[in-house]
Design an enzyme around this catalytic site. Structure first.
Site, PDB file in Angstrom:
ATOM      1  N   SER A  28       0.785  -1.382  -0.049  1.00 19.41           N
ATOM      2  CA  SER A  28       0.101  -0.024  -0.062  1.00 19.41           C
ATOM      3  C   SER A  28       0.838   1.180  -0.023  1.00 19.41           C
ATOM      4  O   SER A  28       2.081   1.343   0.349  1.00 19.41           O
ATOM      5  CB  SER A  28      -0.953   0.082   1.346  1.00 19.41           C
ATOM      6  OG  SER A  28      -1.922  -0.804   1.168  1.00 19.41           O
ATOM      7  N   ASP A  33      -4.032   1.922  -2.145  1.00 18.40           N
ATOM      8  CA  ASP A  33      -3.343   3.324  -2.676  1.00 18.40           C
ATOM      9  C   ASP A  33      -4.341   4.386  -2.500  1.00 18.40           C
ATOM     10  O   ASP A  33      -5.182   4.511  -3.329  1.00 18.40           O
ATOM     11  CB  ASP A  33      -2.947   3.077  -4.052  1.00 18.40           C
ATOM     12  CG  ASP A  33      -2.104   1.976  -4.435  1.00 18.40           C
ATOM     13  OD1 ASP A  33      -1.509   1.496  -3.240  1.00 18.40           O
ATOM     14  OD2 ASP A  33      -2.070   1.578  -5.540  1.00 18.40           O
ATOM     15  N   SER A  37      -2.152  -3.748  -3.067  1.00 20.94           N
ATOM     16  CA  SER A  37      -1.748  -2.404  -2.467  1.00 20.94           C
ATOM     17  C   SER A  37      -2.960  -1.607  -2.372  1.00 20.94           C
ATOM     18  O   SER A  37      -3.526  -0.988  -3.292  1.00 20.94           O
ATOM     19  CB  SER A  37      -0.624  -1.915  -3.578  1.00 20.94           C
ATOM     20  OG  SER A  37      -0.208  -0.849  -2.895  1.00 20.94           O
TER      21      SER A  37
END
Length: 356
Positions: free
Chosen positions: A233, A273, A271
């Site tokens: 992230s 974001d 991830s």
């Protein structure tokens, strides 16, 4: 002390502020609590839009998520009201609730009148479970208040500090990074600053100043067999003193992925974001009607058709903030002997010199 990206042969666009940091935006302060005892490789980062005395004074704000596999609390109220009023905190994934409580405790103690209504702090996270014993109660509520109390202007520390202590980026040690750009507009200069908690990307993706260097740096990658490629992230906070509408702040946040993409990432499923942008202009507006005697509020803002220079600044500052996180962070050993290598700066310099 490892050098920042601009001390290396890296070609970067745009003019920076005095500190090349989010703190170049007047009033913005950054504070850290870093926890490294025993199995802890974690911490808390606090970003104060108007300093400690300005807590409770709204800023126009907007948010954007490239991938929702992460958390940033308080964003539904920002979407509804267009306003950010409290410090922003960043920590690890399993400490979000703890830090949320800690921000409330700090506000209730230091600004009790604010706590008489409701508090919806913005607390964001990235996963540091490779280096940090993330299920242990290392982060406590008081650490959030300590990070807020530690916040200052100047050039923030980068790399393995605060919430970025246990983070990794492109298979190297990552963490906290920041940068800024100056935008000339009409008869004055405005600043756009970015702060990243960088914990994303796979080694092969790494790109520096347009040069794909990751494939030449594939050795010494101890995380490859222990974590998902590209997982982790990234949280990005963008600040400016340019007068903007909440929707224009959201437009700045939507440009963050373009800066991240310059460093190579394609946005992994694993991830989260998530991005926040705010403007410190128009002080006294967006109060939800709590300003006594004010039946109307007004916002002064840059026309939409003249926003391009601010978009450029976001993309450039985000790219450099990621590189600063990478260049600042050295080799780190965490829980169970897990090791995260620092970006090898001499090898990177040779690669970039040959490519230029």
């Amino acid at each position: 002390m490892r050098p920042r990206a601009r001390a290396l042969p890296i070609s970067l666009d745009g003019a920076t502020g005095a500190h090349n940091a989010i703190t170049d935006v007047p009033g913005v302060e950054v504070g850290y609590v870093t926890l490294t005892e025993g199995t802890a490789r974690t911490g808390v980062t606090a970003i104060l839009p108007r300093g400690r005395d300005g807590v409770g004074t709204p800023c126009a704000a907007g948010v954007h998520s490239l991938n929702g596999n992460g958390e940033m609390t308080g964003v539904t109220w920002i979407e509804e009201s267009g306003a950010l009023t409290l410090p922003v905190a960043i920590t690890n994934t399993h400490a979000v609730g703890t830090v949320h409580r800690g921000v409330i405790d700090w506000v209730a103690d230091k600004h009790p009148s604010l706590a008489e209504e409701w508090l919806l702090p913005v607390v964001a996270e990235t996963w540091d479970g490779y280096l940090n014993d993330i299920n242990a109660p290392h982060v406590r509520p008081e650490h959030a208040g300590q990070a807020i109390d530690a916040a200052t202007g100047g050039t923030p520390a980068e790399g393995s500090v605060g919430g970025g202590t246990g983070m990794n980026c492109y298979g190297f040690k990552g963490g906290s990074g920041t940068s800024s750009r100056v935008v000339e507009y009409v008869d004055r200069s405005y600043t756009v600053g970015a702060f990243v908690q960088a914990n994303f990307g796979s080694r092969a993706e790494l790109t520096v100043a347009g040069h794909r260097v990751g494939p030449a740096l594939m050795d010494d990658n101890p995380m490859a067999s222990r974590t998902r490629e590209g997982a982790g992230s990234v949280i990005v906070v963008v600040a400016t003193d340019a007068p903007l509408l909440p929707g224009q702040c959201k437009a700045l946040a939507r440009r963050v992925p373009l800066g991240l993409a310059r460093t190579g990432t394609t946005g992994s499923h694993f991830s989260g974001d998530i991005f926040l942008a705010f403007s410190t202009a128009n002080e006294g507006a967006l109060t939800s009607g709590f300003a006594a005697g004010e039946d109307y509020e007004a916002l002064r803002f840059v026309p939409w058709g003249r926003m391009d220079a601010f978009y450029d600044a976001v993309v450039q500052a985000v790219e450099e903030a990621v590189l600063n996180a990478l260049t600042a962070a050295g080799d780190t050993v965490g829980r169970d002997g897990h090791r995260s290598p620092g970006l090898p700066l001499e090898r990177l310099t040779r690669l970039l010199t040959r490519a230029s």
